[in-house]
Design a protein around this motif. Structure first.
Motif, PDB file in Angstrom:
ATOM      1  N   ILE A 219      69.939  27.210  41.080  1.00  0.00           N
ATOM      2  CA  ILE A 219      69.989  26.692  39.687  1.00  0.00           C
ATOM      3  C   ILE A 219      68.450  26.830  38.781  1.00  0.00           C
ATOM      4  O   ILE A 219      69.003  27.896  37.678  1.00  0.00           O
ATOM      5  CB  ILE A 219      70.820  25.547  39.739  1.00  0.00           C
ATOM      6  CG1 ILE A 219      72.031  25.526  40.010  1.00  0.00           C
ATOM      7  CG2 ILE A 219      70.333  24.763  38.751  1.00  0.00           C
ATOM      8  CD1 ILE A 219      73.147  25.672  38.794  1.00  0.00           C
TER       9      ILE A 219
ATOM     10  N   LEU B 254      70.834  24.252  46.783  1.00  0.00           N
ATOM     11  CA  LEU B 254      71.552  24.908  45.697  1.00  0.00           C
ATOM     12  C   LEU B 254      70.650  24.195  44.602  1.00  0.00           C
ATOM     13  O   LEU B 254      70.236  25.253  43.366  1.00  0.00           O
ATOM     14  CB  LEU B 254      72.588  23.838  45.426  1.00  0.00           C
ATOM     15  CG  LEU B 254      73.283  24.430  46.115  1.00  0.00           C
ATOM     16  CD1 LEU B 254      75.158  23.397  46.475  1.00  0.00           C
ATOM     17  CD2 LEU B 254      74.146  25.603  45.822  1.00  0.00           C
ATOM     18  N   TYR B 255      69.809  23.777  44.714  1.00  0.00           N
ATOM     19  CA  TYR B 255      69.002  23.475  42.944  1.00  0.00           C
ATOM     20  C   TYR B 255      68.190  24.938  42.817  1.00  0.00           C
ATOM     21  O   TYR B 255      67.098  24.547  41.804  1.00  0.00           O
ATOM     22  CB  TYR B 255      68.277  21.788  43.316  1.00  0.00           C
ATOM     23  CG  TYR B 255      68.806  20.716  43.068  1.00  0.00           C
ATOM     24  CD1 TYR B 255      70.315  20.316  43.785  1.00  0.00           C
ATOM     25  CD2 TYR B 255      68.346  19.954  41.870  1.00  0.00           C
ATOM     26  CE1 TYR B 255      71.080  19.089  43.437  1.00  0.00           C
ATOM     27  CE2 TYR B 255      69.680  18.963  41.667  1.00  0.00           C
ATOM     28  CZ  TYR B 255      70.274  18.695  41.723  1.00  0.00           C
ATOM     29  OH  TYR B 255      71.289  17.472  41.911  1.00  0.00           O
TER      30      TYR B 255
ATOM     31  N   GLY C 147      61.533  21.860  38.174  1.00  0.00           N
ATOM     32  CA  GLY C 147      62.739  21.696  39.404  1.00  0.00           C
ATOM     33  C   GLY C 147      62.274  22.285  40.118  1.00  0.00           C
ATOM     34  O   GLY C 147      62.949  21.902  41.492  1.00  0.00           O
TER      35      GLY C 147
ATOM     36  N   ILE D  46      71.854  21.378  49.894  1.00  0.00           N
ATOM     37  CA  ILE D  46      71.368  20.854  48.659  1.00  0.00           C
ATOM     38  C   ILE D  46      70.231  21.315  47.593  1.00  0.00           C
ATOM     39  O   ILE D  46      70.371  21.591  46.550  1.00  0.00           O
ATOM     40  CB  ILE D  46      72.140  19.223  48.510  1.00  0.00           C
ATOM     41  CG1 ILE D  46      73.109  19.133  49.080  1.00  0.00           C
ATOM     42  CG2 ILE D  46      72.212  18.743  46.867  1.00  0.00           C
ATOM     43  CD1 ILE D  46      73.217  17.373  49.144  1.00  0.00           C
TER      44      ILE D  46
ATOM     45  N   THR E 191      61.383  18.535  42.394  1.00  0.00           N
ATOM     46  CA  THR E 191      62.748  17.995  41.465  1.00  0.00           C
ATOM     47  C   THR E 191      63.280  18.896  43.473  1.00  0.00           C
ATOM     48  O   THR E 191      64.173  18.261  44.425  1.00  0.00           O
ATOM     49  CB  THR E 191      63.874  18.692  41.185  1.00  0.00           C
ATOM     50  OG1 THR E 191      63.346  17.792  39.896  1.00  0.00           O
ATOM     51  CG2 THR E 191      64.871  17.616  41.365  1.00  0.00           C
TER      52      THR E 191
END
Lengths: 210, 99
Positions: free
Chosen positions: B68, B64-65, B39, B61, B42
């Motif tokens: 999460i 945000l990842y 993650g 973005i 990513t």
């Protein structure tokens, strides 16, 4: 000599072709290769816990591919649902079963045949689709110019997507919000209530045995 | 080839190494850590992709990842500890002490 009507579309087309260079192709190839490797590993591995973690990685890779296609909102949903909540839900299922998969007793050829035929049908369905970012795709020519022309004087919101979601499709969005709200309350009730009740049942059983 | 392309390749190499650890990982915690690291990579890759396409607003973005990823890892680890997600876990720990 370019026609006056087409001069508006040229910057978009230029931007799209410039962004899809060799490095983009390389990134797509590597991401798809990793996706295939992860999928094969999910099929081969017997440890179900590793399979759950690999499913999370598969979902993150799909999200990355969607980001490279500029669909960042879809990618974020994929990451939140696929790598976030379904990993936890699968782990919850795993707690109720065993940690290892039993070797299957039936032959794999019929499922393989069904999957290959379905995949071939899906690939056949993509053959007559427009290219990625093509300026003459229906998405760019059908209703899009109409919305761009109408939104500034009909709604007055700078963001056209917001104007479509909150005004032209207002009732639709309200219904979606109600559905998501109901689903959220349902999940909250399930997660907070059921585990406790099951535990009380176990306690009752234990007292009954004693 | 610019620096961001090289950075993307480096992140890919790291991702492949993480995948090897995820396939081989002897213990559960190796695999949880591998998922968390994937993650993180990513997040890094989305940032690099934003600079590659000359649109650094992708960084939001990526943030945000990161959120999460953090919440997901906490949820998985909490699940290991308490075998439930929504409960406080307090009564479960007590029950364990009684047994």
């Amino acid at each position: 000599m370019p026609r006056p009507g087409t001069s508006d579309h040229d910057p978009i087309a230029d931007g799209d072709t410039k962004g899809r260079g060799t490095i983009e192709t390389f990134i797509d190839l590597v991401l798809f290769t990793m996706l295939v490797v992860v999928a094969l590993a999910i099929v081969r591995l017997r440890s179900l816990f590793a399979v759950v973690m690999l499913a999370g990685v598969f979902s993150l890779l799909s999200a990355l591919l969607l980001v490279t296609l500029d669909a960042v909102d879809v990618a974020f949903t994929e990451a939140a649902v696929g790598a976030g909540i379904s990993t936890v839900l699968l782990l919850g299922t795993l707690a109720l079963t065993t940690r290892f998969e039993r070797p299957s007793s039936h032959s794999p050829w019929l499922p393989l045949f069904v999957v290959v035929v379905t995949g071939a049908a899906l690939v056949y369905g993509t053959l007559d689709m427009p290219n990625f970012g093509a300026a003459d795709a229906p998405a760019q020519t059908h209703v899009w110019p109409d919305y761009v022309a109408r939104v500034p004087h009909e709604i007055g919101v700078p963001n056209i997507v917001t104007a479509i979601l909150a005004s032209y499709r207002g009732y639709d969005t309200m219904g979606e919000t109600a559905v998501v709200f109901t689903a959220g309350i349902g999940v909250l009730l399930l997660i907070s209530g059921l585990g406790r009740r099951r535990r009380e049942d176990e306690d009752d059983d234990r007292e009954g045995e004693a | 080839m610019n620096m961001f392309a090289l950075a993307a390749i480096a992140v890919f190499v790291a991702m492949i190494l993480i995948l090897v650890r995820l396939f081989a990982g002897p213990t559960l915690y190796d695999r949880v850590l591998a998922l968390n690291l994937f993650g993180t990579h990513t997040v890094l890759f989305i940032g690099i992709l934003g600079f590659l396409n000359e649109r650094p607003d992708f960084l939001d973005i990526a943030l945000l990842y990161a959120l999460i990823n953090f919440v997901g890892t906490i949820a998985v680890l909490k699940f290991f500890r308490y075998r439930a997600i929504g409960d406080s876990g307090h009564d479960r720990a007590q029950e364990g002490a009684e047994q």
